[in-house]
Design an enzyme around this catalytic site. Structure first.
Site: not given
Ligand code: NAD
Length: 540
Positions: A278, A312
């Protein structure tokens, strides 16, 4: 006055951090000193003061944790339990987060610099997400011995009396490496599925801000996770490298930057172990001229300022329709210049990412540490040198505006007429910096949105549903939001899988697919008897 308030609240957090779990590694079910007794410092981002020193686990500590996990794996009791039973134990850990939310939120506020209010909200999210994972225990059990259409007998197919069931086995000893921006959330999103799937795990939290993750060891101990099934080694890059390189570790689940993600993949390649990555993002907010101006301004602010831009999925590229650009930028500048700074995140109970609830961003937090502060300022210096125009912000705010000296504050910054080839358009800055370009047609909007190597998230704003959905469908990202109001952007739901296209990741988190990432799919092929004859015990 301001300084006194910071001192008092910091002392309170330091008193939480006296607990054993915040000062030792968690290996084989016990809290232990690191072999070389070294420590790493962490600082309060609002003032730059030393907050705590925690153990610096090194390669030998990682090996000790791997040995403990290997013993537990070889002993086999955890993997032999039903997933539903494992989930019941993990559910106690999720409840432990809820029960200790106030303390953990104060620790995250002090460690990351995020307003207490926001930390408490997201920690509540971690507890809920944990409960969701636990509900999947039964779902995983139902997938064991699942009959698959098989047999045939003609044209090269297997014999007619040939049957198959699928099973989902745990992978073995897995390494979980996490990032600092939502420390406990990111780590717990790995711990829950790894354990419910039946693996034995070693967690390596981020050295930048990972104190709340250390509490997961205490939760595991209290919940009755068997010794060695779950371990925590705090430390820096070296500990992460040792974990990824170990031949005994069969999977690495990693959350962090794309550069490190690629190194993790490289370390796993020779042993062909599984990776789930991720990684970073450079998400686009595409705004059409039929969008409500107030909503467009709110959404832009939320998109690039949530958690100080350190998320993110931060929407750090604004792509706005030509004729809507000037009105939007005028209002954005006006609103940003009014925003106050969060001078004491630990006591910030009323403000902080209120955007999650009513769309309004109401405070600017410091960035996490000195090195990130310098890195972001470096991006701004390079942009200035490349002739990029600064609409507002562009550096460190005046101490008088912040309210005190020290701390890693950066002005909310908007860069306009940014070249597509510049670093501020192409690279993840991970701070409160927005880059702006414009478009004249739908096709151009899509080209702009897809003009980086990342593909984590993006949003399209328009009051025309057909246009919003049409453009959303053409954007290459793991999570796309199409909206007329901006409501719900950045939101995540535990049942909805997410992950990255391109340099934003490999694999998917959340949802049943996220649990499957921690399993190996196996087909058991049998002939000459029926499954009933095999008397496989039901795990219901
Ligand atoms: P980072 O890559 O610097 O570090 C992440 C972790 O990897 C840390 O625990 C670190 O100690 C460890 N590490 C560093 N070098 C290593 C190596 N060579 N081998 C093994 N481990 C190593 O990232 P960060 O600064 O902690 O986190 C910010 C990044 O995380 C941003 O890029 C952000 O976008 C990303 N992130 C992604 C998601 C997502 O879901 N996609 C969520 C949160 C954060």
């Amino acid at each position: 006055m301001e300084q006194d308030s910071n001192n008092n609240s910091l002392d309170k957090v330091r008193s939480h951090l006296q607990r054993e779990c915040f000062n030792k590694l968690f290996i084989g079910g016990k809290f232990v000193e690191p072999i070389e007794r070294e420590k790493l410092p962490t600082y309060y981002p609002a003032t730059g003061e030393l907050l705590h020193e925690f153990p610096r686990g090194k390669a030998n500590d990682i090996y000790a944790a791997i040995s403990a996990a290997e013993r537990a794996w070889a002993e086999g009791a955890w993997a032999a339990m039903s997933a539903a039973n494992r989930a019941e134990i993990v559910a106690k850990m999720a409840q432990g987060i809820e029960d200790n939310k106030e303390m953990l939120a104060e620790i995250e506020a002090a460690d990351v610099g995020k307003p207490f209010r926001q930390a408490a909200m997201t920690l509540g999210g971690a507890a809920n997400e944990g409960k969701y994972w636990c509900s999947l225990g039964k779902a995983l059990d139902k997938e064991q011995d699942l009959p698959v259409n098989s047999g045939g007998g003609k044209g090269g197919l297997p014999p007619a009396e040939w049957n198959v069931v699928y099973r989902r086995d745990p992978i073995g000893v897995v390494g979980l490496i996490s990032a600092w921006n939502y420390p406990l959330n990111v780590a717990f999103r790995k711990v829950c599925p790894a354990l419910i799937a039946g693996n034995c795990a070693i967690l390596k939290p981020s050295e930048i801000a990972g104190l709340s993750c250390m509490f997961i060891g205490k939760l595991a101990q209290d919940a009755g996770i068997p010794p060695g099934v779950f371990n925590i080694v705090t430390g820096d890059r070296d500990a992460g490298v040792a974990l990824t390189m170990s031949p005994s570790v069969s999977m690495i689940s990693f959350t962090g930057s794309s550069i490190t993600g690629s190194k993790v993949m490289e370390a796993c390649a020779p042993k062909l172990s599984q990776v789930a990555l991720e990684l970073g993002g450079k998400s686009a907010l595409v705004v059409f001229d039929d969008t409500d101006l107030d909503k467009a301004v709110e959404t832009t602010m939320k998109g690039f300022l949530t958690n100080g831009g350190q998320i993110c999925t931060a929407h750090t590229r604004l792509i706005v329709q030509d004729n809507f650009k000037q009105p939007l930028l005028n209002r954005l500048k006006e609103e940003l210049e009014k925003l106050p700074f969060c001078t004491n995140p630990i006591t910030e109970k009323n403000r902080g990412d209120r955007a999650w609830e009513d769309g309004k961003t109401d405070v600017v937090q410091p960035v996490v540490c000195d090195s990130q502060h310098k890195k972001i300022l470096g991006f701004l210096d390079d942009a200035k040198a490349a002739g990029v125009e600064i609409l507002t912000g562009g550096g460190v705010p005046d101490e008088k505006v912040v309210g005190h000296s020290g701390g890693y504050f950066i002005q909310p910054t908007v860069l306009v007429n940014v070249g597509q080839e510049t670093d501020v358009w192409q690279k993840e800055v991970f701070g409160p910096v927005l880059s702006v370009r414009s478009f004249s047609s739908e096709d151009e909007a899509v080209l702009e949105a897809n003009s980086t190597k990342f593909g984590l998230a993006s949003t399209v704003m328009s009051s025309d549903p057909a246009k919003a959905m049409r453009v959303a469908n053409r954007i290459r990202a793991g999570a796309v939001y199409a909206t007329s109001t901006g409501e719900g952007i950045l939101a995540e739901h535990p049942a909805v899988s997410r992950g990255g296209f391109g340099c934003s990741g490999v694999g998917r988190e959340l949802g049943i697919g996220g649990l499957h990432e921690y399993t190996e799919l196996k087909s058991v092929n049998y002939t000459g008897f029926s499954l009933a004859d095999a008397k496989i015990e039901s795990v219901e």
